[in-house]
Design a protein around this motif. Structure first.
Motif, PDB file in Angstrom:
ATOM      1  N   ARG A 241     -13.660  -6.789   2.321  1.00  0.00           N
ATOM      2  CA  ARG A 241     -12.503  -5.980   1.919  1.00  0.00           C
ATOM      3  C   ARG A 241     -12.173  -6.217   0.458  1.00  0.00           C
ATOM      4  NH1 ARG A 241      -6.990  -6.533   1.448  1.00  0.00           N
ATOM      5  NH2 ARG A 241      -5.768  -4.652   1.958  1.00  0.00           N
ATOM      6  N   ALA A 242     -11.929  -5.105  -0.277  1.00  0.00           N
ATOM      7  CA  ALA A 242     -11.522  -5.186  -1.676  1.00  0.00           C
ATOM      8  C   ALA A 242     -10.736  -3.930  -2.031  1.00  0.00           C
ATOM      9  CB  ALA A 242     -12.736  -5.320  -2.588  1.00  0.00           C
ATOM     10  N   VAL A 243      -9.443  -4.084  -2.294  1.00  0.00           N
ATOM     11  CA  VAL A 243      -8.575  -2.954  -2.615  1.00  0.00           C
ATOM     12  C   VAL A 243      -7.924  -3.214  -3.965  1.00  0.00           C
ATOM     13  CG1 VAL A 243      -6.600  -1.559  -1.906  1.00  0.00           C
ATOM     14  CG2 VAL A 243      -8.140  -2.511  -0.168  1.00  0.00           C
ATOM     15  N   ALA A 244      -8.113  -2.280  -4.889  1.00  0.00           N
ATOM     16  CA  ALA A 244      -7.574  -2.436  -6.246  1.00  0.00           C
ATOM     17  C   ALA A 244      -6.426  -1.464  -6.467  1.00  0.00           C
ATOM     18  CB  ALA A 244      -8.669  -2.178  -7.272  1.00  0.00           C
ATOM     19  N   THR A 245      -5.357  -1.959  -7.078  1.00  0.00           N
ATOM     20  CA  THR A 245      -4.268  -1.109  -7.540  1.00  0.00           C
ATOM     21  C   THR A 245      -4.484  -0.886  -9.032  1.00  0.00           C
ATOM     22  OG1 THR A 245      -2.744  -2.010  -5.876  1.00  0.00           O
ATOM     23  CG2 THR A 245      -1.780  -0.851  -7.755  1.00  0.00           C
ATOM     24  N   VAL A 246      -4.810   0.330  -9.392  1.00  0.00           N
ATOM     25  CA  VAL A 246      -5.286   0.648 -10.739  1.00  0.00           C
ATOM     26  C   VAL A 246      -4.172   1.290 -11.552  1.00  0.00           C
ATOM     27  CG1 VAL A 246      -7.100   1.790 -12.059  1.00  0.00           C
ATOM     28  CG2 VAL A 246      -7.542   1.059  -9.704  1.00  0.00           C
ATOM     29  N   GLN A 247      -4.028   0.837 -12.798  1.00  0.00           N
ATOM     30  CA  GLN A 247      -2.997   1.377 -13.693  1.00  0.00           C
ATOM     31  C   GLN A 247      -3.530   2.614 -14.418  1.00  0.00           C
ATOM     32  OE1 GLN A 247       0.076  -0.024 -13.517  1.00  0.00           O
ATOM     33  NE2 GLN A 247      -0.958  -1.277 -11.948  1.00  0.00           N
ATOM     34  N   LEU A 264     -10.027   6.889  -2.734  1.00  0.00           N
ATOM     35  CA  LEU A 264      -9.091   6.841  -3.850  1.00  0.00           C
ATOM     36  C   LEU A 264      -7.831   7.603  -3.476  1.00  0.00           C
ATOM     37  CD1 LEU A 264      -8.954   5.843  -6.832  1.00  0.00           C
ATOM     38  CD2 LEU A 264      -9.737   8.127  -7.490  1.00  0.00           C
ATOM     39  N   ALA A 265      -6.682   6.946  -3.625  1.00  0.00           N
ATOM     40  CA  ALA A 265      -5.419   7.579  -3.239  1.00  0.00           C
ATOM     41  C   ALA A 265      -4.370   7.366  -4.334  1.00  0.00           C
ATOM     42  CB  ALA A 265      -4.911   7.002  -1.920  1.00  0.00           C
ATOM     43  N   PRO A 266      -3.691   8.430  -4.753  1.00  0.00           N
ATOM     44  CA  PRO A 266      -2.643   8.263  -5.773  1.00  0.00           C
ATOM     45  C   PRO A 266      -1.429   7.539  -5.202  1.00  0.00           C
ATOM     46  CG  PRO A 266      -2.719  10.533  -4.985  1.00  0.00           C
ATOM     47  CD  PRO A 266      -3.877   9.833  -4.354  1.00  0.00           C
ATOM     48  N   ILE A 267      -0.842   6.661  -6.005  1.00  0.00           N
ATOM     49  CA  ILE A 267       0.426   6.016  -5.655  1.00  0.00           C
ATOM     50  C   ILE A 267       1.565   6.782  -6.319  1.00  0.00           C
ATOM     51  CG2 ILE A 267       1.793   3.901  -5.835  1.00  0.00           C
ATOM     52  CD1 ILE A 267      -0.830   2.336  -5.781  1.00  0.00           C
ATOM     53  N   THR A 271      -0.435   5.642 -11.339  1.00  0.00           N
ATOM     54  CA  THR A 271      -1.072   4.541 -10.616  1.00  0.00           C
ATOM     55  C   THR A 271      -1.794   5.081  -9.383  1.00  0.00           C
ATOM     56  OG1 THR A 271       0.860   3.234 -11.254  1.00  0.00           O
ATOM     57  CG2 THR A 271      -0.692   2.201  -9.743  1.00  0.00           C
ATOM     58  N   CYS A 272      -2.891   4.410  -9.005  1.00  0.00           N
ATOM     59  CA  CYS A 272      -3.603   4.816  -7.799  1.00  0.00           C
ATOM     60  C   CYS A 272      -4.175   3.587  -7.105  1.00  0.00           C
ATOM     61  CB  CYS A 272      -4.723   5.810  -8.122  1.00  0.00           C
ATOM     62  SG  CYS A 272      -6.030   5.133  -9.167  1.00  0.00           S
ATOM     63  N   ARG A 273      -4.600   3.779  -5.860  1.00  0.00           N
ATOM     64  CA  ARG A 273      -5.198   2.696  -5.075  1.00  0.00           C
ATOM     65  C   ARG A 273      -6.660   3.033  -4.799  1.00  0.00           C
ATOM     66  NH1 ARG A 273      -1.729   2.580  -1.643  1.00  0.00           N
ATOM     67  NH2 ARG A 273      -0.582   0.728  -2.287  1.00  0.00           N
ATOM     68  N   LEU A 274      -7.526   2.088  -5.124  1.00  0.00           N
ATOM     69  CA  LEU A 274      -8.959   2.261  -4.919  1.00  0.00           C
ATOM     70  C   LEU A 274      -9.439   1.280  -3.859  1.00  0.00           C
ATOM     71  CD1 LEU A 274     -11.849   3.210  -5.567  1.00  0.00           C
ATOM     72  CD2 LEU A 274     -11.874   1.555  -7.453  1.00  0.00           C
ATOM     73  N   ASP A 275      -9.965   1.815  -2.756  1.00  0.00           N
ATOM     74  CA  ASP A 275     -10.541   0.969  -1.712  1.00  0.00           C
ATOM     75  C   ASP A 275     -12.027   0.797  -2.016  1.00  0.00           C
ATOM     76  OD1 ASP A 275     -11.356  -0.367   0.504  1.00  0.00           O
ATOM     77  OD2 ASP A 275     -10.595   1.066   1.968  1.00  0.00           O
ATOM     78  N   THR A 296      -4.963  -4.708 -10.375  1.00  0.00           N
ATOM     79  CA  THR A 296      -4.809  -5.925  -9.576  1.00  0.00           C
ATOM     80  C   THR A 296      -5.655  -5.772  -8.327  1.00  0.00           C
ATOM     81  OG1 THR A 296      -2.836  -5.027  -8.483  1.00  0.00           O
ATOM     82  CG2 THR A 296      -2.490  -6.381 -10.457  1.00  0.00           C
ATOM     83  N   LEU A 297      -6.085  -6.917  -7.773  1.00  0.00           N
ATOM     84  CA  LEU A 297      -7.056  -6.862  -6.681  1.00  0.00           C
ATOM     85  C   LEU A 297      -6.582  -7.650  -5.479  1.00  0.00           C
ATOM     86  CD1 LEU A 297      -9.924  -5.895  -5.869  1.00  0.00           C
ATOM     87  CD2 LEU A 297     -10.786  -8.088  -6.722  1.00  0.00           C
TER      88      LEU A 297
END
Length: 324
Positions: A241-247, A264-267, A271-275, A296-297
């Motif tokens: 498992r690795a989920v990144a919160t991308v700026q 990939l899902a927008p926050i 900002t978005c979240r990359l699984d 952040t990871l």
């Protein structure tokens, strides 16, 4: 045969290749001839080696079937260009098909009209491909062909399937679509025993046997096989498992990293979240390395260890190199 008869027979052959079955009346209407003439032209095709089946009665019709030899095929201009370009790039993702593709391409280009040969050459000269020699599963062309036919004919198939837990089971399913994603081929099918949709990796399928039993086409949820497969893949369990919160906005990340689909899902708009979860640790590192902005990871310990080891090797490799 006279030139008119030859042209008509070639037109008849072209029609028979466009769909599975034609009634004699439909063919007669398309060719503007009598049904008796259609029967004579069908006989001419059979004499030339084309296996044409016919069924008698009111609901009878004609269809091309498989024979012992492959007869010539008729392709229009667009089909010929598409086949030639596809053959030139046929090596990706399939085992042992490269030499066969080159032989088929040589035969096709030998008979291509000059106007089409120029278009194919122009297309190929302006297309570039990169073959990455990555170790990993590759699909068997014979299996791919078998599954493609059963998908087309809606024919139930049985096969052995090895799960991710390395458990082998015999499956029975209604094949629906073949989908390529991330260098892998998948069969989307309705499992008759579990009465549910299932996704099967082709490299885990063996001993595939069509049963001869055809069923009515089953609509895919959402009417979009590719989107349905993407949603299943994103929801499938992974080993790491690795989920990144991308700026960065989701569209920004999607434009720089291929094949993210529903991972990939927008926050919000910034900002978005990359699984980036995966069964393969180096692939996680490769996905994260494609990010060109801060993130952040949240990841499993084995992912963190792998990333740290990768960073240390990189730092050691560039230590002492002059800055430019």
């Amino acid at each position: 045969m006279t030139s008119d008869t030859t042209a008509r027979v070639l037109r008849l052959l072209s029609l028979l290749q466009t769909r599975r079955e034609w009634s004699g009346a439909d063919l007669a209407e398309r060719l503007d001839v009598t049904i008796r003439t259609v029967r004579r032209d069908i006989d001419r095709l059979r004499e030339l080696g084309y296996p044409v089946d016919s069924a008698r009665g009111h609901a009878g019709g004609y269809r091309l079937t498989s024979g012992s030899d492959l007869p010539p095929l008729l392709l229009d201009d667009e089909e010929a260009i598409a086949v030639a370009v596809a053959l030139r790039t046929a090596a990706g993702g399939l085992t042992g098909i490269e030499e066969s593709a080159l032989r088929a391409l040589a035969k096709l280009e030998q008979v291509l009209p000059r106007r089409l040969r120029g278009q194919v050459t122009a297309l190929q000269d302006n297309l570039a491909g990169i073959t990455w020699e990555e170790p990993g599963p590759r699909a068997d062309p014979a299996l791919l062909a078998t599954l493609a036919v059963t998908c087309r004919d809606h024919e139930i198939i049985t096969f052995d399937y090895t799960t991710r837990q390395n458990t082998a089971t015999r499956r029975r399913a209604e094949p629906c679509h073949l989908v390529a994603s991330g260098g892998l081929w998948y069969l989307l099918a309705h499992d008759t025993d579990k009465d549910d949709w299932r996704l099967f990796r082709l490299d885990r399928i063996s001993d595939a046997l069509p049963t001869g039993r055809r069923v009515a086409p089953r609509p895919v949820p959402g009417d979009d096989p590719a989107a349905f497969v993407a949603s299943r893949l994103s929801a499938a369990p992974t080993r790491h498992r690795a989920v990144a919160t991308v700026q960065a906005p989701a569209d920004h990340v999607r434009a720089r990293i291929r094949g993210l689909a529903t991972r990939l899902a927008p926050i919000d708009e910034h900002t978005c979240r990359l699984d980036a979860s995966d069964d393969h640790l180096p692939r996680i590192a490769q996905t994260l390395a494609g990010l060109d902005t801060d993130y952040t990871l949240d990841a499993d310990p084995d992912v963190i260890r792998h990333l740290r080891d990768t960073i240390h090797r990189t730092v050691d490799a560039i230590a002492g190199l002059p800055e430019r």
